[in-house]
Design a protein around this motif. Structure first.
Motif, PDB file in Angstrom:
ATOM      1  N   GLU A  23       4.872 -33.879 -57.021  1.00 28.28           N
ATOM      2  CA  GLU A  23       5.085 -34.483 -57.931  1.00 28.28           C
ATOM      3  C   GLU A  23       6.770 -35.403 -57.419  1.00 28.28           C
ATOM      4  O   GLU A  23       6.664 -36.246 -57.264  1.00 28.28           O
ATOM      5  CB  GLU A  23       4.881 -34.502 -58.964  1.00 28.28           C
ATOM      6  N   ASP A  29       0.609 -39.196 -54.466  1.00 34.06           N
ATOM      7  CA  ASP A  29       0.597 -39.040 -55.670  1.00 34.06           C
ATOM      8  C   ASP A  29      -0.685 -38.242 -56.061  1.00 34.06           C
ATOM      9  O   ASP A  29      -1.422 -38.016 -55.172  1.00 34.06           O
ATOM     10  CB  ASP A  29       0.022 -40.821 -56.277  1.00 34.06           C
ATOM     11  N   TYR A  31      -3.995 -36.814 -57.712  1.00 35.40           N
ATOM     12  CA  TYR A  31      -4.801 -37.169 -58.203  1.00 35.40           C
ATOM     13  C   TYR A  31      -5.888 -35.983 -59.118  1.00 35.40           C
ATOM     14  O   TYR A  31      -7.076 -36.257 -59.486  1.00 35.40           O
ATOM     15  CB  TYR A  31      -5.434 -38.147 -57.508  1.00 35.40           C
TER      16      TYR A  31
END
Length: 115
Positions: A23, A29, A31
């Motif tokens: 992060e 990203d 998920y």
């Protein structure tokens, strides 16, 4: 634009640390993840070079055991198709003839001079 999904694996006891690293990296990203240490991330990149750079950087994060490309979409193929469509009149007829077998085509020069 390239969009890729990558499965990152780590030991279950390292999951929180690896999630935090992913992060904070700004390269992807996050998920999905599970308690076994599997993490699904998505990478967005301008081109394949940047995509590979980000994936290698993720692979080298501390406590990451592996990062494997699962799916990749690239609009570079769409740009290549557009280019070929714009220049289709420069392609020799034999290459567009569906009745001609590839093994019957005899190459006698350089294709780039036609396209």
């Amino acid at each position: 634009m390239n969009i890729s999904s990558v499965v990152v694996r780590c030991k279950p006891e390292d999951l929180e640390e690896v999630l935090r690293s992913l992060e904070e990296s700004g390269m992807c990203d996050v998920y999905f993840h599970d308690e076994t240490g599997k993490i699904v991330v998505v990478i967005e990149a301008e081109d394949v070079k940047e995509e590979v750079f980000k994936m290698k950087a993720i692979q080298s994060l501390p406590k990451v055991l592996s990062a494997e490309l699962i799916f990749s979409y690239s609009d570079e193929w769409a740009m290549a198709k557009e280019y070929l469509d714009r220049n289709k009149e420069r392609v020799p007829e034999i290459l567009n003839d569906e009745n001609v077998k590839a093994e019957d085509i005899k190459y006698q020069g350089r294709v780039p001079k036609w396209v």
